[in-house]
Design a protein around this motif. Structure first.
Motif, PDB file in Angstrom:
ATOM      1  N   HIS A 225      -8.159  70.798  61.142  1.00  0.00           N
ATOM      2  CA  HIS A 225      -7.278  69.777  60.573  1.00  0.00           C
ATOM      3  C   HIS A 225      -5.872  70.031  61.092  1.00  0.00           C
ATOM      4  N   GLU A 226      -5.248  69.005  61.650  1.00  0.00           N
ATOM      5  CA  GLU A 226      -3.941  69.164  62.284  1.00  0.00           C
ATOM      6  C   GLU A 226      -2.946  68.159  61.725  1.00  0.00           C
ATOM      7  N   VAL A 227      -1.712  68.587  61.657  1.00  0.00           N
ATOM      8  CA  VAL A 227      -0.592  67.693  61.390  1.00  0.00           C
ATOM      9  C   VAL A 227       0.330  67.815  62.595  1.00  0.00           C
ATOM     10  N   LEU A 228       0.422  66.746  63.376  1.00  0.00           N
ATOM     11  CA  LEU A 228       1.152  66.745  64.633  1.00  0.00           C
ATOM     12  C   LEU A 228       2.428  65.920  64.486  1.00  0.00           C
ATOM     13  N   HIS A 229       3.490  66.393  65.079  1.00  0.00           N
ATOM     14  CA  HIS A 229       4.767  65.670  65.057  1.00  0.00           C
ATOM     15  C   HIS A 229       5.200  65.441  66.506  1.00  0.00           C
ATOM     16  N   TYR A 230       5.102  64.202  66.976  1.00  0.00           N
ATOM     17  CA  TYR A 230       5.500  63.849  68.342  1.00  0.00           C
ATOM     18  C   TYR A 230       6.883  63.218  68.339  1.00  0.00           C
ATOM     19  N   ARG A 231       7.688  63.583  69.336  1.00  0.00           N
ATOM     20  CA  ARG A 231       8.962  62.884  69.518  1.00  0.00           C
ATOM     21  C   ARG A 231       8.680  61.391  69.674  1.00  0.00           C
ATOM     22  N   GLY A 232       9.279  60.585  68.813  1.00  0.00           N
ATOM     23  CA  GLY A 232       8.930  59.177  68.751  1.00  0.00           C
ATOM     24  C   GLY A 232       9.203  58.398  70.020  1.00  0.00           C
ATOM     25  N   GLU A 233      10.273  58.792  70.763  1.00  0.00           N
ATOM     26  CA  GLU A 233      10.630  58.021  71.953  1.00  0.00           C
ATOM     27  C   GLU A 233       9.793  58.389  73.162  1.00  0.00           C
ATOM     28  N   THR A 234       8.918  59.390  73.033  1.00  0.00           N
ATOM     29  CA  THR A 234       8.199  59.870  74.206  1.00  0.00           C
ATOM     30  C   THR A 234       6.813  59.269  74.368  1.00  0.00           C
ATOM     31  N   ILE A 235       6.266  58.665  73.330  1.00  0.00           N
ATOM     32  CA  ILE A 235       4.846  58.330  73.399  1.00  0.00           C
ATOM     33  C   ILE A 235       4.566  56.955  72.823  1.00  0.00           C
ATOM     34  N   THR A 236       3.644  56.253  73.481  1.00  0.00           N
ATOM     35  CA  THR A 236       3.113  54.990  72.989  1.00  0.00           C
ATOM     36  C   THR A 236       1.604  55.136  72.896  1.00  0.00           C
ATOM     37  N   PHE A 237       1.041  54.901  71.723  1.00  0.00           N
ATOM     38  CA  PHE A 237      -0.406  54.972  71.553  1.00  0.00           C
ATOM     39  C   PHE A 237      -1.003  53.588  71.785  1.00  0.00           C
ATOM     40  N   THR A 238      -2.092  53.548  72.534  1.00  0.00           N
ATOM     41  CA  THR A 238      -2.727  52.279  72.846  1.00  0.00           C
ATOM     42  C   THR A 238      -4.206  52.348  72.488  1.00  0.00           C
ATOM     43  N   THR A 239      -4.774  51.201  72.192  1.00  0.00           N
ATOM     44  CA  THR A 239      -6.212  51.115  71.954  1.00  0.00           C
ATOM     45  C   THR A 239      -6.654  49.690  72.229  1.00  0.00           C
ATOM     46  N   ARG A 240      -7.936  49.482  72.262  1.00  0.00           N
ATOM     47  CA  ARG A 240      -8.499  48.151  72.451  1.00  0.00           C
ATOM     48  C   ARG A 240      -9.612  47.974  71.435  1.00  0.00           C
ATOM     49  N   LEU A 241      -9.515  46.910  70.658  1.00  0.00           N
ATOM     50  CA  LEU A 241     -10.429  46.707  69.542  1.00  0.00           C
ATOM     51  C   LEU A 241     -11.261  45.457  69.739  1.00  0.00           C
ATOM     52  N   ALA A 242     -12.536  45.565  69.409  1.00  0.00           N
ATOM     53  CA  ALA A 242     -13.434  44.402  69.445  1.00  0.00           C
ATOM     54  C   ALA A 242     -13.376  43.685  68.100  1.00  0.00           C
ATOM     55  N   ARG A 243     -13.532  42.378  68.135  1.00  0.00           N
ATOM     56  CA  ARG A 243     -13.566  41.608  66.903  1.00  0.00           C
ATOM     57  C   ARG A 243     -15.009  41.319  66.520  1.00  0.00           C
ATOM     58  N   ARG A 244     -15.289  41.524  65.252  1.00  0.00           N
ATOM     59  CA  ARG A 244     -16.632  41.231  64.749  1.00  0.00           C
ATOM     60  C   ARG A 244     -16.872  39.720  64.753  1.00  0.00           C
ATOM     61  N   PRO A 245     -18.036  39.285  65.237  1.00  0.00           N
ATOM     62  CA  PRO A 245     -18.306  37.838  65.214  1.00  0.00           C
ATOM     63  C   PRO A 245     -18.197  37.291  63.797  1.00  0.00           C
ATOM     64  N   PRO A 246     -17.553  36.129  63.625  1.00  0.00           N
ATOM     65  CA  PRO A 246     -17.411  35.580  62.263  1.00  0.00           C
ATOM     66  C   PRO A 246     -18.757  35.182  61.682  1.00  0.00           C
ATOM     67  N   SER A 247     -18.866  35.370  60.381  1.00  0.00           N
ATOM     68  CA  SER A 247     -20.090  34.960  59.707  1.00  0.00           C
ATOM     69  C   SER A 247     -20.181  33.450  59.689  1.00  0.00           C
ATOM     70  N   THR A 248     -21.374  32.929  59.916  1.00  0.00           N
ATOM     71  CA  THR A 248     -21.558  31.468  59.904  1.00  0.00           C
ATOM     72  C   THR A 248     -21.362  30.880  58.534  1.00  0.00           C
ATOM     73  N   THR A 249     -21.560  31.716  57.499  1.00  0.00           N
ATOM     74  CA  THR A 249     -21.415  31.183  56.136  1.00  0.00           C
ATOM     75  C   THR A 249     -19.976  31.182  55.681  1.00  0.00           C
ATOM     76  N   SER A 250     -19.148  32.121  56.277  1.00  0.00           N
ATOM     77  CA  SER A 250     -17.771  32.188  55.810  1.00  0.00           C
ATOM     78  C   SER A 250     -16.789  31.495  56.748  1.00  0.00           C
ATOM     79  N   ALA A 251     -17.262  31.134  57.965  1.00  0.00           N
ATOM     80  CA  ALA A 251     -16.352  30.495  58.915  1.00  0.00           C
ATOM     81  C   ALA A 251     -15.895  29.150  58.391  1.00  0.00           C
ATOM     82  N   ARG A 252     -14.629  28.810  58.578  1.00  0.00           N
ATOM     83  CA  ARG A 252     -14.089  27.535  58.101  1.00  0.00           C
ATOM     84  C   ARG A 252     -13.375  26.822  59.243  1.00  0.00           C
TER      85      ARG A 252
END
Length: 252
Positions: A225-252
């Motif tokens: 278990h870690e608690v990390l402190h990064y200099r804020g101006e030095t790093i940008t975190f990136t990710t790519r997320l998939a979207r769950r297909p909308p439910s046919t019953t809840s789509a409007r």
């Protein structure tokens, strides 16, 4: 003289000053150091204020310096883009970006685990753990202050190793037969307190990324278990997320 050499060149004066300052940043200046003032640069290069300002503005655009109103221009720390797509350690992250990673160990000590550490490592209240504190550096620049908590027996094995030169992840996996399979992350924007500011060579109140990370071995057992402190101006975190297909019953 320097000014005559500059005048004889086909390269614009602002570009010559810019590259001269780039070379100075690479060799003599460190993150947080202030560039010479506008008046000093005008005297040194024998140019106008607008020429000096254009050179400095170009350095800002390149991410090499930051200007602070009323204080001047300061050298920035290395800029990193860290994708959150797989579990990696600091050394792996820095090497992937062509930076040399080192560490400065501040302490390795057996302590009574705080309540939140007991929860993260699934230990009984008041259990002993090993606390390891390090400053992590990239090309000699301090980027991260890390607190690492490990179950006691495992932590004792880690603390015996050369943690100035060996990352904890590598020790766990290669020497202690503890493969790391996944991790949970929690990221928070905070400001540097007195201790963090001193260790990371920042100003008190500067921006910091606070990251809590718990890493798990086989069977989903938490081992780090870690608690990390990064200099804020030095790093940008990136990710790519998939979207769950909308439910046919809840789509409007």
């Amino acid at each position: 003289c320097y000014n005559n050499m500059m005048s004889a060149s086909a390269i614009p004066l602002y570009a010559q000053i810019e590259e001269s300052l780039v070379a100075r940043i690479a060799s003599d200046l460190h993150p947080g150091d202030r560039l010479p003032t506008e008046d000093q640069l005008i005297d040194e290069f024998g140019v106008s204020r607008i020429t000096v300002r254009r050179a400095v503005q170009n350095l800002v655009a390149r991410g090499l310096v930051v200007t602070r109103p009323g204080r001047g221009a300061f050298v920035t720390a290395p800029k990193l883009r860290q994708p959150l797509t797989e579990l990696t350690g600091f050394v792996e992250d820095m090497e992937a970006q062509g930076l040399a990673a080192t560490a400065r160990v501040l302490r390795a000590q057996e302590i009574t685990a705080p309540a939140e550490v007991c929860t993260a490592l699934e230990l009984p209240a008041g259990a002993p753990v090993m606390l390891i504190e390090r400053v992590r550096l990239a090309n000699g620049t301090p980027l991260s202050f890390d607190r690492t908590y490990l179950p006691l027996e495992l932590g004792r094995g880690v603390a015996e190793e050369d943690l100035e030169n060996e990352p904890i992840f590598a020790v766990l996996e290669r020497k202690l037969a503890t493969p790391l399979r996944e991790a949970s992350y929690a990221l928070q924007a905070v400001t540097a307190d007195t201790d963090v500011a001193a260790l990371l060579e920042m100003r008190i109140g500067d921006a910091v990324f606070r990251i809590e990370r718990t890493s798990y071995t086989d069977g989903g057992r938490p081992v780090d278990h870690e608690v990390l402190h990064y200099r804020g101006e030095t790093i940008t975190f990136t990710t790519r997320l998939a979207r769950r297909p909308p439910s046919t019953t809840s789509a409007r």
